[in-house]
Design a protein around this motif. Structure first.
Motif, PDB file in Angstrom:
ATOM      1  N   MET A  30      -6.012  -6.498  14.401  1.00  0.00           N
ATOM      2  CA  MET A  30      -6.795  -7.104  15.483  1.00  0.00           C
ATOM      3  C   MET A  30      -7.301  -6.002  16.412  1.00  0.00           C
ATOM      4  SD  MET A  30      -8.056  -9.553  17.309  1.00  0.00           S
ATOM      5  CE  MET A  30      -7.381 -11.087  16.710  1.00  0.00           C
ATOM      6  N   TYR A  31      -8.636  -5.867  16.499  1.00  0.00           N
ATOM      7  CA  TYR A  31      -9.249  -4.883  17.380  1.00  0.00           C
ATOM      8  C   TYR A  31      -9.836  -5.590  18.607  1.00  0.00           C
ATOM      9  CZ  TYR A  31      -9.076  -2.149  13.064  1.00  0.00           C
ATOM     10  OH  TYR A  31      -8.666  -1.510  11.919  1.00  0.00           O
ATOM     11  N   ALA A  32     -10.011  -4.837  19.675  1.00  0.00           N
ATOM     12  CA  ALA A  32     -10.539  -5.422  20.911  1.00  0.00           C
ATOM     13  C   ALA A  32     -11.923  -6.019  20.691  1.00  0.00           C
ATOM     14  CB  ALA A  32     -10.584  -4.356  22.008  1.00  0.00           C
ATOM     15  N   ARG A  33     -12.749  -5.345  19.885  1.00  0.00           N
ATOM     16  CA  ARG A  33     -14.111  -5.832  19.640  1.00  0.00           C
ATOM     17  C   ARG A  33     -14.083  -7.204  18.962  1.00  0.00           C
ATOM     18  NH1 ARG A  33     -19.334  -5.076  21.391  1.00  0.00           N
ATOM     19  NH2 ARG A  33     -20.768  -5.819  19.801  1.00  0.00           N
ATOM     20  N   ASN A  34     -13.216  -7.368  17.950  1.00  0.00           N
ATOM     21  CA  ASN A  34     -13.108  -8.655  17.254  1.00  0.00           C
ATOM     22  C   ASN A  34     -12.573  -9.735  18.178  1.00  0.00           C
ATOM     23  OD1 ASN A  34     -11.826  -6.542  14.751  1.00  0.00           O
ATOM     24  ND2 ASN A  34     -13.871  -7.414  14.702  1.00  0.00           N
TER      25      ASN A  34
END
Length: 477
Positions: free
Chosen positions: A1-5
């Motif tokens: 899980m990335y901040a952008r997603n």
């Protein structure tokens, strides 16, 4: 899980259509508070459950720019009744949401989570309530609300009461947490590399250079405080030294007030000592310019110094003007009203010593001897205290207990005499952060005493519509 997603996922479910720029602003605010990974080099950092919880909580405030501040406050809320009464047995609201994300089955007993921002006259309180199928309601309040955090406090706590004039709420369903938990689990299982447009971090890198110039470091913890100032002030954000400490001064703009920031960690100073230091600096500046300046509210926790938003003083307008009051003929009443307004003006700019004296002068027009004042205050305090704001009353009674005297003596000696006469046995230093806080809390109580006195002594109404007083004259509005 990335901040952008995560940003795209939350925007789709929690934001208004066409406001993606505002969602980006929330995430910028989160990085500004160190609640999400910062900088281009950390864009590919995988988020922990606690960081995902931070992002969810950022949507609890209606203004995107407050996302970081709101997340910090909401995340630190504690369960009423202590950990034993909390949902999932977690210490804080942030820990509770992180646990909900760890397993979608944990939300099976949840019916809703409500985040609430309560407001009156620019002042905000943050609260949360978790409603469940089997365990009833669980409220979360500030860690400073010590009495509410004691074991058993949840049995008498009113979970539905709004304690200020209004509240703006956001409620999240169990389906929201179940879907998010599944999404988090899926992204971690797939473990795909980050795909993003690196240009989104160019502005942030410019900010990092700017903040480094102002003294920000990787482990900084800044206190940011609003200032009302008519003294000379730098036109650009400026780092300066005073008393051996580094301070950052921000100028007044269309969106921001004058403000001062200090790195509590690297300057090795407590928040209370920092407030005192800044008060000392303002006193010197006021002396040099022979102009007023005063220190006000703020917060701590930012890894960088930030300006404080302008305070919009509340006012009331009527679509149709209705004012049916006559000019009082009683000269003593007119003086009391003048003292009362003087106290309100002083209180509005944080001048506790002046507001204490102004409000005290109202009932001193009749009870002009020490014994009379003390006796009257002791007699009416049980009635008046019901109209005092909860947090101010708790702080006032703690100060009263520490002084070890009755309330009448405390208000006469520890407030009136201490501020009016610079008494040697009861020194009062208005630059001191603790003393300033004590006097402002005391002024709230003395204000209610003054209001009660005017309504009772002169049979004077508190309405635009009539000179006739209401039936209830307990000192409330």
């Amino acid at each position: 899980m990335y901040a952008r997603n995560l940003m795209a996922w939350l925007h789709e479910r929690l934001a208004e259509p066409g406001t993606f720029d505002q969602t980006q602003k929330r995430f910028e605010a989160l990085r500004g508070y160190n609640l999400l990974p910062r900088g281009r080099e950390n864009a590919g950092a995988r988020l922990s459950n606690e960081e995902i919880a931070n992002a969810v909580l950022a949507f609890g405030h209606q203004h995107p720019g407050y996302g970081g501040h709101a997340s910090l406050i909401f995340g630190g809320l504690r369960p009423v009744g202590g950990e034993a009464a909390s949902f999932l047995g977690k210490k804080s609201l942030r820990d509770t949401i992180a646990a909900l994300l760890g397993d979608e089955e944990t939300s099976s007993d949840l019916t809703r989570l409500t985040l609430s921002v309560e407001r009156d006259f620019g002042d905000e309180d943050y609260r949360a309530v978790i409603r469940t199928n089997g365990s009833g309601d669980i409220s979360y309040v500030s860690k400073n609300a010590v009495s509410s955090l004691q074991s058993g406090a949840d049995t008498t706590f009113n979970h539905n009461r709004i304690r200020k004039l209004s509240a703006i709420e956001r409620s999240l369903s169990p389906v929201f947490f179940q879907d998010l938990a599944r999404y988090v689990a899926l992204t971690r299982h797939l473990d795909r590399p980050l795909k993003t447009d690196w240009r989104e971090y160019e502005t942030e890198e410019e900010k990092q250079t700017f903040h480094k110039k102002l003294g920000a470091r990787s482990s900084s913890h800044f206190l940011n405080l609003r200032v009302d100032a008519q003294v000379a002030w730098p036109k650009e954000p400026t780092r300066m030294t005073f008393g051996g400490y580094n301070l950052v001064l921000f100028p007044k703009t269309k969106d921001h007030s004058h403000s001062v920031s200090i790195d509590l960690t690297h300057e090795r100073i407590s928040a209370e000592a920092a407030r005192t230091l800044i008060n000392r600096m303002l006193s010197v500046m006021s002396w040099c310019d022979d102009q007023p300046s005063s220190l006000h509210e703020g917060w701590s926790g930012n890894p960088v110094p930030v300006p404080v938003s302008r305070r919009d003083l509340a006012f009331i307008t009527m679509s149709e003007w209705h004012f049916y009051r006559s000019l009082p003929s009683d000269q003593r009443l007119l003086r009391c009203l003048a003292y009362y307004r003087d106290g309100l003006n002083a209180d509005s700019v944080g001048l506790g010593s002046h507001s204490v004296l102004s409000f005290f002068r109202v009932f001193e027009t009749r009870y002009d001897e020490k014994k009379k004042v003390i006796g009257w205050v002791n007699a009416v305090y049980p009635t008046v205290q019901k109209s005092v704001r909860d947090s101010a009353l708790v702080a006032f009674e703690a100060d009263l207990l520490s002084a070890g005297v009755d309330v009448g003596t405390y208000i006469y000696k520890n407030c009136r005499v201490a501020t009016a006469h610079a008494a040697r046995d009861i020194p009062s230093d208005p630059d001191g952060a603790d003393e300033s806080r004590r006097l402002l809390h005391a002024s709230e109580v003395i204000r209610r005493l003054a209001r009660y006195f005017i309504m009772q002594e002169f049979d004077f109404a508190a309405s635009y519509l009539s000179d006739s007083p209401p039936d209830d004259r307990s000192g409330g509005e």
